[in-house]
Structure formats: structure tokens, C-alpha cells
Design a protein around this motif. Structure first.
Motif, mmCIF file in Angstrom:
data_model
loop_
_atom_site.group_PDB
_atom_site.id
_atom_site.type_symbol
_atom_site.label_atom_id
_atom_site.label_comp_id
_atom_site.label_asym_id
_atom_site.label_seq_id
_atom_site.Cartn_x
_atom_site.Cartn_y
_atom_site.Cartn_z
ATOM 1 N N GLU A 1 0.829 -1.207 0.000
ATOM 2 C CA GLU A 1 0.000 0.000 0.000
ATOM 3 C C GLU A 1 0.861 1.253 0.000
ATOM 4 O O GLU A 1 0.541 2.234 -0.677
ATOM 5 C CB GLU A 1 -0.938 -0.011 1.214
ATOM 6 N N VAL A 2 1.968 1.229 0.732
ATOM 7 C CA VAL A 2 2.900 2.361 0.691
ATOM 8 C C VAL A 2 3.460 2.527 -0.715
ATOM 9 O O VAL A 2 3.623 3.650 -1.209
ATOM 10 C CB VAL A 2 4.045 2.157 1.705
ATOM 11 N N SER A 3 3.689 1.415 -1.408
ATOM 12 C CA SER A 3 4.267 1.459 -2.745
ATOM 13 C C SER A 3 3.302 1.990 -3.788
ATOM 14 O O SER A 3 3.720 2.311 -4.911
ATOM 15 C CB SER A 3 4.749 0.060 -3.164
ATOM 16 N N THR A 4 2.011 2.091 -3.445
ATOM 17 C CA THR A 4 1.089 2.723 -4.390
ATOM 18 C C THR A 4 1.322 4.223 -4.481
ATOM 19 O O THR A 4 0.913 4.858 -5.454
ATOM 20 C CB THR A 4 -0.370 2.470 -3.974
ATOM 21 N N THR B 1 3.201 8.538 4.571
ATOM 22 C CA THR B 1 2.383 7.468 3.985
ATOM 23 C C THR B 1 2.405 6.226 4.868
ATOM 24 O O THR B 1 1.367 5.579 5.077
ATOM 25 C CB THR B 1 2.885 7.120 2.577
ATOM 26 N N LEU B 2 3.569 5.882 5.408
ATOM 27 C CA LEU B 2 3.666 4.736 6.306
ATOM 28 C C LEU B 2 2.799 4.941 7.542
ATOM 29 O O LEU B 2 2.130 4.003 7.999
ATOM 30 C CB LEU B 2 5.125 4.512 6.716
ATOM 31 N N ALA B 3 2.793 6.155 8.082
ATOM 32 C CA ALA B 3 1.950 6.450 9.247
ATOM 33 C C ALA B 3 0.473 6.277 8.902
ATOM 34 O O ALA B 3 -0.311 5.742 9.703
ATOM 35 C CB ALA B 3 2.224 7.863 9.747
ATOM 36 N N LYS B 4 0.080 6.718 7.713
ATOM 37 C CA LYS B 4 -1.322 6.591 7.311
ATOM 38 C C LYS B 4 -1.710 5.130 7.114
ATOM 39 O O LYS B 4 -2.796 4.698 7.523
ATOM 40 C CB LYS B 4 -1.552 7.375 6.018
ATOM 41 N N VAL B 5 -0.823 4.355 6.502
ATOM 42 C CA VAL B 5 -1.123 2.947 6.236
ATOM 43 C C VAL B 5 -1.223 2.153 7.528
ATOM 44 O O VAL B 5 -2.052 1.245 7.653
ATOM 45 C CB VAL B 5 -0.044 2.356 5.304
ATOM 46 N N THR B 6 -0.392 2.473 8.507
ATOM 47 C CA THR B 6 -0.397 1.726 9.770
ATOM 48 C C THR B 6 -1.367 2.303 10.797
ATOM 49 O O THR B 6 -1.495 1.753 11.888
ATOM 50 C CB THR B 6 1.013 1.687 10.372
ATOM 51 N N GLY B 7 -2.013 3.405 10.480
ATOM 52 C CA GLY B 7 -3.056 3.936 11.346
ATOM 53 C C GLY B 7 -2.568 4.657 12.577
ATOM 54 O O GLY B 7 -3.341 4.904 13.498
ATOM 55 N N PRO C 1 -1.877 9.557 -6.171
ATOM 56 C CA PRO C 1 -2.586 8.474 -5.478
ATOM 57 C C PRO C 1 -2.546 8.672 -3.971
ATOM 58 O O PRO C 1 -1.657 9.337 -3.431
ATOM 59 C CB PRO C 1 -1.812 7.223 -5.892
ATOM 60 N N GLU C 2 -3.516 8.086 -3.286
ATOM 61 C CA GLU C 2 -3.587 8.146 -1.828
ATOM 62 C C GLU C 2 -3.602 6.733 -1.269
ATOM 63 O O GLU C 2 -4.304 5.856 -1.794
ATOM 64 C CB GLU C 2 -4.837 8.907 -1.368
ATOM 65 N N ALA C 3 -2.833 6.543 -0.217
ATOM 66 C CA ALA C 3 -2.785 5.230 0.433
ATOM 67 C C ALA C 3 -3.952 5.086 1.405
ATOM 68 O O ALA C 3 -4.501 6.076 1.903
ATOM 69 C CB ALA C 3 -1.462 5.052 1.159
#
Length: 358
Positions: free
Chosen positions: A37-40, A78-84, A215-217
Motif C-alpha cells: 500500500e505504501v508502494s502505491t 504514507t507509512l503512518a497513514k497505512v499503519t493507522g 494516489p492516496e494510500a
């Protein structure tokens, strides 16, 4: 050596899951989904994404070094957003003061009392952007934060949220208005990752993605799941010979003449600290979990050795004059110190992987 031998602090005698090489359980699936998801959003930079995830799962901090404009800040947010997790960015500048980071006590005349105003470090993800632009007094304010995961204000200790990680960035090409990180500060970082420029086809993909609507993760994990994944990584098996290999790598930077690299004595002022030993084992456990195993292989240690050890080495004046780098020293140590040999048993027999000293 008996196969239930494990590193100090491991689960001696426990029965290991018979995970095939490359096999993925639920923790691995979640971690790979989060990285995907980060890679998007982040094009290329797969190593940076993997290493920051390793640092997060290993409960360590990460230093990203690279020129401006290569998505270091975007990768962290982005990592912070993906991991909540909650996210805070602190832009380090020469006029920053420690209270801008950790917080301070504020006096209110109306009540004749002090109130505590907590700083931006009270977040799951703290991005210390261009950390080497602030003087040593400000950099030192992160020492307690990174080592103890707490802040002391006015005689009271405030615990930071769990999970907690500091990811710092620095620009290696500027020299004006820059304060190099001292050895004690660098040693607090589990890893230092050098982030290169993207390659030509990656640059074209960046242009394609970012020239229109970026794009948004989406969120994949949450803090509770993240803590469970950290516990899963701590249960990854480390064979006693793997632990011995890690110790030999670190000791070769302190006593090079005893490990077949006497030429390093001239170029090394200070070798890697015990944090390098602990960090290399923790990071290897996290990498093994990401790659679908519940045991660490020598290759996991070798892959991460540069990132974990190089920034902890202090070069001598002769080495600096000759242009020797710390990564070259780590590569020399890896070439000189033999890893244990992995023996794969017949999968039909149900037996586990064995290690043999070389």
C-alpha cells in the motif's frame, strides 16, 4: 549443537512452526500488504520502504539520508497513514529550542499554577525533518525520547504512545547551517538508510503518477495490530550460531586483529557499540517475519549489517584523509567473518532447518 539452542532472550526449547522458506503466515501477509500500500504512493525506493518497516516492527528508530526531493518525507507520512498511527512532523531549524519538541511548563497568572504543554513528540510516528539543521542542544532533546520513550518535564515523567518511532531525515550534500549528528545521537538510531535517486524507469512512473491526481494510500493496520506484529517479531527464533555470528561481526570492529582484519585497526577509531549487537538481532527478526519465516538466517544478518553497523563506526583521521567510508569497513568485515552454514533437511521428514559452524 542441539536445534533448540537459541539466542539469549529467545524461547529455548519451544516448538517452531514448520514454515517453508518464503512461506507467509498472517503476520507476513499483513506486513506485505502494508508495504504494498505504501508502494502505491512511493515509486521505487523498495529498500527504504522495507527498512522503515523493519525499524518499526523491531521497535527501533530510522535515519534516512538522501538529497532533497526523493520522497523521504512522503514515505514516512504514507507509512503512518497505512499503519493507522498518529503522525507529527518537526522541521528542524537552527532557531529551534528543545521545548518546541518535547513540550514545556507554562505559568498561568490567573490560577498561579503551571500547566504542562506536551510537545509534538507525543505521536506514534515522529518525523524529524532535516535533523542535522538544529544544533546539538536541540538534537540532545531526543536522547531520552528515543532511548527511554518518555519525556521528563517539571519532575514528572510522561510516557510516549505505543508504538513509537522516530524517523529522521538528513541532507548529505549541504555543509552551511548544518550540525552533524554526534556519535551518541547516531547510536540511538537502529538503522541509517541511504536513499538514492530513482532510476530512469522509476522517474517516468513518478511523472505518470504525480503529474495528474496523486494516489492516496489507505489504512491497512492499526496501533493494536502493529503491537501484535512487534510481539510476533520478538518470537522469531534466533539460533545460537546466528547470535554468535552477530557478536563476531560487531567484535571485528572493536578487535579487528582477532578476526582476520588487522588492517582495520588503522582506520577505526571506535567500533560498533552493544546497541549494534542488539539492533542487528532485532532487525533480523523483523526482516525474517516480513519475508515469511519464523527463524533468522545468516542472510538476514548480512543484508542488514550495513544499515545497522555503518553509522555507529567512528573513523580515524587517516581513514578520513584516505576517503575510507564506514560501509567499506562493514563490507570488509562481512567478507572476513564467515557466517554459519545452513543445512536444509528433507521437508518430508518434518525436521527443521539446522545450522552448522563453518
Amino acid at each position: 549443537m542441539p536445534e533448540n539452542d537459541s539466542a539469549p532472550g529467545g524461547d529455548d526449547g519451544r516448538e517452531h512452526r514448520a514454515a517453508a522458506p518464503g512461506g507467509a503466515g498472517e503476520p507476513t501477509r499483513l506486513l506485505r500488504a502494508a508495504m504494498q500500500e505504501v508502494s502505491t504512493v512511493i515509486v521505487g525506493q523498495d529498500q527504504m520502504v522495507e527498512r522503515t518497516m523493519v525499524a518499526l516492527i523491531a521497535r527501533g528508530h530510522c535515519l534516512l539520508e538522501g538529497v532533497p526531493g526523493i520522497a523521504k518525507t512522503l514515505a514516512v507520512s504514507t507509512l503512518a497513514k497505512v499503519t493507522g498511527g498518529s503522525f507529527a512532523r518537526v522541521q528542524f531549524t537552527p532557531d529551534l529550542v528543545p521545548s518546541d519538541i518535547v513540550g514545556t511548563r507554562i505559568y498561568h497568572p490567573s490560577t498561579e499554577q503551571f500547566d504542562v504543554e506536551l510537545g509534538p513528540v507525543f505521536a506514534n510516528f515522529v518525523l524529524a525533518d532535516e535533523i542535522n539543521r538544529a544544533p546539538a542542544k536541540v538534537q540532545s532533546s531526543l536522547l531520552e525520547v528515543m532511548a527511554e520513550k518518555q519525556v521528563s518535564l517539571g519532575g514528572t515523567t510522561y510516557r510516549l504512545p505505543d508504538p513509537f518511532v522516530v524517523i529522521a531525515t538528513q541532507n548529505p550534500v549541504e555543509s552551511e547551517g548544518v550540525y552533524p549528528l554526534p556519535e551518541a545521537q547516531r547510536d540511538r538510531f537502529l538503522m541509517k538508510v541511504v536513499v538514492p535517486h530513482p532510476r530512469a524507469h522509476e522517474e517516468m512512473e513518478i511523472l505518470r503518477r504525480m503529474s495528474a491526481t496523486p494516489p492516496e494510500a489507505h489504512q491497512i493496520l492499526d496501533p493494536v495490530t502493529l503491537r501484535e506484529l512487534q510481539h510476533d517479531a520478538e518470537r522469531v527464533h534466533v539460533h545460537q550460531l546466528i547470535a554468535d555470528y552477530v557478536v563476531r561481526l560487531v567484535m571485528a570492529t572493536r578487535e579487528p586483529e582477532n578476526y582476520g582484519v588487522p588492517e582495520l585497526r588503522r582506520v577505526l577509531e571506535v567500533g560498533a557499540s552493544p546497541r549494534a549487537t542488539l539492533g542487528l538481532v532485532a532487525a533480523s527478526r523483523a526482516l525474517a517475519l516480513i519475508r515469511g519465516r519464523d527463524y533468522v538466517l545468516p542472510e538476514d544478518v548480512r543484508v542488514l549489517a550495513r544499515d545497522v553497523m555503518a553509522h555507529r563506526l567512528v573513523l580515524s583521521f587517516d581513514a578520513l584523509a584516505d576517503g575510507v567510508t564506514t560501509t567499506q569497513i562493514v563490507d570488509r568485515v562481512l567478507a572476513a567473518v564467515p557466517p554459519p552454514r545452513v543445512i536444509w533437511d528433507d521437508p518430508a521428514s518434518g525436521e527443521q532447518t539446522a545450522m552448522a559452524a563453518r
